[in-house]
Design a protein around this motif. Structure first.
Motif, short mmCIF file in Angstrom:
data_model
loop_
_atom_site.label_atom_id
_atom_site.label_comp_id
_atom_site.label_asym_id
_atom_site.label_seq_id
_atom_site.Cartn_x
_atom_site.Cartn_y
_atom_site.Cartn_z
N GLY A 196 20.67 21.30 8.07
CA GLY A 196 21.26 20.41 7.08
C GLY A 196 20.31 20.12 5.94
N LEU A 197 19.03 19.92 6.24
CA LEU A 197 18.04 19.67 5.20
C LEU A 197 17.88 20.88 4.29
CD1 LEU A 197 15.77 17.97 3.92
CD2 LEU A 197 14.22 18.90 5.66
N SER A 198 17.87 22.07 4.87
CA SER A 198 17.73 23.29 4.07
C SER A 198 18.91 23.45 3.12
CB SER A 198 17.64 24.50 4.99
OG SER A 198 17.63 25.70 4.26
N ILE A 199 20.12 23.23 3.61
CA ILE A 199 21.30 23.35 2.76
C ILE A 199 21.30 22.28 1.68
CG2 ILE A 199 23.82 23.19 2.76
CD1 ILE A 199 23.77 24.43 5.54
N PHE A 200 20.87 21.07 2.05
CA PHE A 200 20.80 19.97 1.08
C PHE A 200 19.80 20.28 -0.03
CE2 PHE A 200 18.72 16.06 -0.33
CZ PHE A 200 19.80 15.33 -0.80
N ALA A 201 18.63 20.80 0.35
CA ALA A 201 17.58 21.07 -0.64
C ALA A 201 17.96 22.21 -1.58
CB ALA A 201 16.28 21.41 0.07
N GLN A 202 18.81 23.13 -1.13
CA GLN A 202 19.19 24.27 -1.95
C GLN A 202 20.53 24.08 -2.67
OE1 GLN A 202 19.13 27.72 0.57
NE2 GLN A 202 17.01 27.40 1.21
N SER A 203 21.13 22.93 -2.49
CA SER A 203 22.44 22.72 -3.10
C SER A 203 22.31 22.61 -4.62
CB SER A 203 23.08 21.44 -2.55
OG SER A 203 22.31 20.30 -2.88
N PHE A 204 23.39 22.93 -5.30
CA PHE A 204 23.40 22.92 -6.78
C PHE A 204 23.21 21.51 -7.32
CE2 PHE A 204 24.32 24.39 -10.95
CZ PHE A 204 25.10 23.42 -11.56
N GLU A 205 23.75 20.51 -6.61
CA GLU A 205 23.67 19.14 -7.10
C GLU A 205 22.23 18.63 -7.07
OE1 GLU A 205 27.69 20.08 -5.86
OE2 GLU A 205 25.74 20.18 -4.87
N ILE A 206 21.44 19.11 -6.11
CA ILE A 206 20.08 18.59 -5.98
C ILE A 206 19.10 19.37 -6.84
CG2 ILE A 206 18.20 18.19 -4.34
CD1 ILE A 206 20.57 16.30 -4.15
N GLY A 207 19.14 20.70 -6.75
CA GLY A 207 18.25 21.51 -7.55
C GLY A 207 16.79 21.18 -7.31
N VAL A 208 16.09 20.81 -8.39
CA VAL A 208 14.66 20.51 -8.29
C VAL A 208 14.42 19.00 -8.34
CG1 VAL A 208 13.88 22.70 -9.24
CG2 VAL A 208 14.47 20.84 -10.79
N GLN A 209 15.33 18.22 -7.84
CA GLN A 209 15.16 16.78 -7.82
C GLN A 209 14.31 16.42 -6.61
OE1 GLN A 209 19.04 15.01 -8.00
NE2 GLN A 209 19.67 16.20 -9.78
N TRP A 210 13.00 16.42 -6.84
CA TRP A 210 12.06 16.31 -5.74
C TRP A 210 12.09 14.95 -5.06
CZ3 TRP A 210 10.68 20.72 -4.09
CH2 TRP A 210 10.49 21.79 -4.96
N THR A 211 12.50 13.93 -5.75
CA THR A 211 12.54 12.62 -5.11
C THR A 211 13.57 12.59 -3.98
OG1 THR A 211 14.07 11.90 -6.85
CG2 THR A 211 11.73 11.38 -7.15
N GLU A 212 14.76 13.14 -4.22
CA GLU A 212 15.79 13.18 -3.19
C GLU A 212 15.40 14.12 -2.05
OE1 GLU A 212 16.37 13.25 -6.35
OE2 GLU A 212 17.88 11.74 -6.85
N VAL A 213 14.82 15.27 -2.41
CA VAL A 213 14.39 16.22 -1.38
C VAL A 213 13.29 15.61 -0.51
CG1 VAL A 213 13.31 18.47 -0.98
CG2 VAL A 213 15.07 18.21 -2.74
N SER A 214 12.36 14.91 -1.13
CA SER A 214 11.29 14.27 -0.36
C SER A 214 11.84 13.17 0.54
CB SER A 214 10.24 13.68 -1.32
OG SER A 214 9.64 14.69 -2.09
N ALA A 215 12.80 12.41 0.04
CA ALA A 215 13.41 11.37 0.86
C ALA A 215 14.14 11.97 2.06
CB ALA A 215 14.37 10.54 0.01
N ALA A 216 14.86 13.05 1.84
CA ALA A 216 15.56 13.71 2.94
C ALA A 216 14.58 14.27 3.96
CB ALA A 216 16.45 14.83 2.39
N THR A 217 13.50 14.87 3.48
CA THR A 217 12.48 15.40 4.40
C THR A 217 11.85 14.30 5.22
OG1 THR A 217 12.03 17.16 2.80
CG2 THR A 217 10.41 16.80 4.53
N LEU A 218 11.59 13.16 4.58
CA LEU A 218 10.99 12.03 5.29
C LEU A 218 11.95 11.50 6.36
CD1 LEU A 218 8.39 10.38 5.28
CD2 LEU A 218 9.50 8.74 3.76
N LEU A 219 13.24 11.49 6.07
CA LEU A 219 14.22 11.07 7.08
C LEU A 219 14.20 11.99 8.30
CD1 LEU A 219 17.35 10.16 4.90
CD2 LEU A 219 15.94 8.58 6.24
#
Length: 271
Positions: free
Chosen positions: A222-245
């Motif tokens: 789920g994290l991999s799909i979330f990080a590669q989704s079009f809506e997220i792109g290179v938004q590192w704050t959201e990706v970092s928050a998801a990884t921390l979760l």
């Protein structure tokens, strides 16, 4: 003097390596709590927010991913503990023909990478119609050669007189296993639990291959799909928050049980 200097130099080297390893974790943690404009500016500020976690939680079904992962981890470890305990007890205390050869075959499994077995395991699950199921994710890991080896080493150190006394008192083999061996090997079970839980929690390639639906995906996929989704792109704050979760529960478990983890391997003679 030379020994003390070497020891201090080794300690300093380990501290330097630990600090170097912590840099990405600290950067990810700080980025997860900062607004997007502040995180990408390159300048430090006191602007922190929890909106990143709210965005992540609402943008992807992380609650479902959490439930799937916890179910997989708990079920796999429960079955592994049962199968490893029985096999380790048999190899340590039960005399039967060819026990050394059978145990050697179990040890050979430790040297075979799990990725090598992906193709045959996939074909088996396809024939059993277990693709895209939680049981399909768990099935190849329900027995652990490492767990059998680890518990066998500990069971062999337990005095045989305790088992003989229990048998004289009328205990069955099952009662001997669960009332004597299991309590005395509790630290080893904690270490094995950490190894099993961390492996299943971080398992990515196998679930990625056999799952296609949200209802069966674990956190890693789920994290991999979330990080590669079009809506997220290179938004590192959201990706970092998801990884921390994803990694926080595993970090907390290790920090709580790290002493038992180290001591169990020392007592079992594994370096």
């Amino acid at each position: 003097m030379i020994i003390k200097f070497t020891s201090r130099l080794g300690n300093l080297l380990m501290l330097a390596l630990a600090a170097f390893w912590l840099i990405p974790l600290l950067w990810m943690t700080v980025t997860a709590f900062r607004p997007r404009h502040a995180a990408l500016s390159g300048l430090f500020s006191l602007d922190f927010t929890l909106n990143n976690f709210a965005t992540v939680w609402s943008a992807a079904p992380f609650a479902t991913y959490y439930l799937n992962t916890i179910l997989i981890v708990v079920c796999v470890f429960a079955v592994q503990m049962l199968t490893a305990s029985m096999a380790a007890f048999a190899f340590a205390r039960v005399t039967f023909a060819g026990s050394s050869i059978v145990f050697l075959l179990f040890l050979v499994q430790i040297m075979i990478p799990a990725d090598v077995l992906i193709f045959p395991n996939y074909n088996v699950l396809k024939q059993l119609s277990l693709l895209d199921t939680k049981l399909g994710i768990m099935l190849p890991f329900l027995a652990s050669a490492f767990g059998i080896f680890l518990l066998r080493q500990v069971f062999k150190t337990i005095p045989a007189e305790l088992e003989e006394a229990a048998l004289i008192e009328g205990c069955s083999q099952w009662q001997v296993l669960w009332k004597i061996y299991f309590p005395l090997a509790r630290p080893t079970y904690v270490a094995f639990a950490l190894v099993s839980i961390s492996y299943q929690w971080n398992n990515f390639l196998w679930p990625l291959i056999i799952t296609n639906s949200v209802e069966n995906r674990p956190l890693t996929v789920g994290l991999s799909i979330f990080a590669q989704s079009f809506e997220i792109g290179v938004q590192w704050t959201e990706v970092s928050a998801a990884t921390l979760l994803v990694i926080t529960p595993l970090l907390l478990i290790f920090l709580v049980f790290q002493r038992q983890f180290i001591e169990s391997f020392m007592h079992s003679g594994i370096k």
